[in-house]
Design a protein around this motif. Structure first.
Motif, PDB file in Angstrom:
ATOM      1  N   ILE A 292       0.859  -1.192   0.000  1.00  0.00           N
ATOM      2  CA  ILE A 292       0.000   0.000   0.000  1.00  0.00           C
ATOM      3  C   ILE A 292       0.891   1.236   0.000  1.00  0.00           C
ATOM      4  CG2 ILE A 292      -1.805   1.270   1.222  1.00  0.00           C
ATOM      5  CD1 ILE A 292      -2.625  -1.373   2.521  1.00  0.00           C
ATOM      6  N   VAL A 293       0.779   2.030  -1.047  1.00  0.00           N
ATOM      7  CA  VAL A 293       1.605   3.233  -1.174  1.00  0.00           C
ATOM      8  C   VAL A 293       0.693   4.457  -1.168  1.00  0.00           C
ATOM      9  CG1 VAL A 293       3.279   4.469  -2.574  1.00  0.00           C
ATOM     10  CG2 VAL A 293       3.330   1.958  -2.500  1.00  0.00           C
ATOM     11  N   LEU A 294       0.949   5.365  -0.245  1.00  0.00           N
ATOM     12  CA  LEU A 294       0.189   6.610  -0.159  1.00  0.00           C
ATOM     13  C   LEU A 294       0.999   7.738  -0.783  1.00  0.00           C
ATOM     14  CD1 LEU A 294      -1.147   6.370   3.520  1.00  0.00           C
ATOM     15  CD2 LEU A 294      -2.220   5.562   1.413  1.00  0.00           C
ATOM     16  N   ASN A 295       0.358   8.517  -1.659  1.00  0.00           N
ATOM     17  CA  ASN A 295       1.100   9.612  -2.289  1.00  0.00           C
ATOM     18  C   ASN A 295       0.802  10.969  -1.642  1.00  0.00           C
ATOM     19  OD1 ASN A 295      -1.454  10.183  -3.183  1.00  0.00           O
ATOM     20  ND2 ASN A 295      -0.955  10.192  -5.364  1.00  0.00           N
ATOM     21  N   ASP A 296      -0.173  11.021  -0.717  1.00  0.00           N
ATOM     22  CA  ASP A 296      -0.482  12.287  -0.043  1.00  0.00           C
ATOM     23  C   ASP A 296       0.240  12.307   1.298  1.00  0.00           C
ATOM     24  OD1 ASP A 296      -1.540  14.732   0.623  1.00  0.00           O
ATOM     25  OD2 ASP A 296      -3.440  13.914   1.344  1.00  0.00           O
ATOM     26  N   CYS A 297       1.548  12.609   1.236  1.00  0.00           N
ATOM     27  CA  CYS A 297       2.370  12.630   2.449  1.00  0.00           C
ATOM     28  C   CYS A 297       2.955  14.030   2.639  1.00  0.00           C
ATOM     29  CB  CYS A 297       3.458  11.564   2.353  1.00  0.00           C
ATOM     30  SG  CYS A 297       2.777   9.895   2.213  1.00  0.00           S
TER      31      CYS A 297
END
Length: 310
Positions: A292-297
């Motif tokens: 699971i990769v989140l791009n809103d960091c």
């Protein structure tokens, strides 16, 4: 019965002198005569040490009849016929006054100074440097009443600041631990007329329409395709007034550019207030291990410029 009580109330120096002058027979009448002579002697000494012509400098001495009783009454900051220095009432002593209890030490000192009263015995018939009383502070053992103790006031101030700091730390910890809610946010690219702009958007599963901000419309140079008059129904059954919104056609793709979709959106001045991001590196690492990769960091924009319905 009265004689031993009065004799026990005498100061040590007066009592020694009394026993020296009356080694054998001692009774109440002789004691009262002795006290009168002591008072008269003190008056003569006082006059001899001061300017005899300046009568205003001579402090009035109490008559012999009230000399002994004043010794007892000085211990609580009050004597017969005098009133409380704080509220001018004669029903209680200065150290028992509720008005003084509500004041800070600074306010008490300023009040005593304004009344030209004594800060040692809390009486208004003389100033501090002329005070002959010897009260004992229960906290620092110095010569003043406990309500006038600077050391006690400083300790109370430090204790209050420590409690406030502990409460502040606890509040910050509680806020950071339990009140932060992460919503479904994502960073995407909006494409229009060969222009691309990364924005931060909110995915709202309960929305019926999609929106972008009017500021984003200006930056992309979008042209309205039509207008719609809408009323928004909010949480709690609240409905907004009717407003006219412009409709735009846009294209959206992800940052990897392997997903592409067209959207019909309306414009709004503001989408929502600030939404927090996930900044816990430990949790981000655990999510990556599960694919699971989140791009809103941390590196993504802060403002929400769009909201997409599902």
């Amino acid at each position: 019965m009265l004689f031993p009580m009065i004799e026990s109330a005498l100061p040590e120096e007066i009592l020694r002198a009394w026993h020296r002058t009356q080694p054998e027979t001692r009774n109440l009448s002789k004691l009262m005569l002795f006290l009168r002579q002591e008072v008269e002697s003190a008056e003569r000494i006082q006059l001899a040490r001061r300017d005899y012509n300046d009568v205003s400098l001579v402090e009035p001495m109490p008559p012999t009849a009230c000399f002994v009783t004043e010794l007892k009454q000085d211990k609580d900051g009050r004597k017969n016929g005098s009133s409380c220095v704080w509220c001018d009432k004669d029903t209680h002593s200065a150290v028992e006054c509720h008005k003084a209890a509500k004041m800070t030490l600074k306010e008490r000192l300023e009040y005593i100074k304004s009344k030209k009263a004594c800060s040692i015995c809390l009486k208004s018939n003389h100033i501090t440097k002329k005070c002959k009383s010897f009260p004992k502070c229960l906290f620092c053992q110095k010569r003043h009443f406990t309500i006038m103790c600077t050391e006690l006031a400083a300790k109370n101030t430090n204790d209050t600041q420590e409690k406030q700091q502990e409460h502040s730390n606890l509040s910050c910890h509680t806020k950071s631990a339990s009140s932060t809610t992460l919503l479904q946010t994502v960073v995407v690219k909006i494409v229009h007329d060969k222009k691309e702009m990364p924005i931060r958007a909110l995915i709202d599963s309960g929305a019926q329409r999609s929106y972008i901000t009017k500021d984003l419309v200006k930056k992309l140079g979008l042209k309205s395709t039509k207008k719609e008059v809408l009323t928004h129904s909010l949480f709690g059954g609240i409905e907004t007034k009717k407003e006219t919104c412009h409709v735009y056609d846009i294209s959206v793709k992800n940052l990897d550019e392997n997903f592409y979709m067209n959207l019909c959106v309306l414009d709004k001045d503001v989408i929502c207030s600030f939404l927090p991001k996930l900044k816990c590196n430990v949790l981000l690492g655990q999510l990556r291990q599960r694919g699971i990769v989140l791009n809103d960091c941390t590196d993504s924009p802060d403002d929400i410029c769009g909201v997409w319905k599902l």
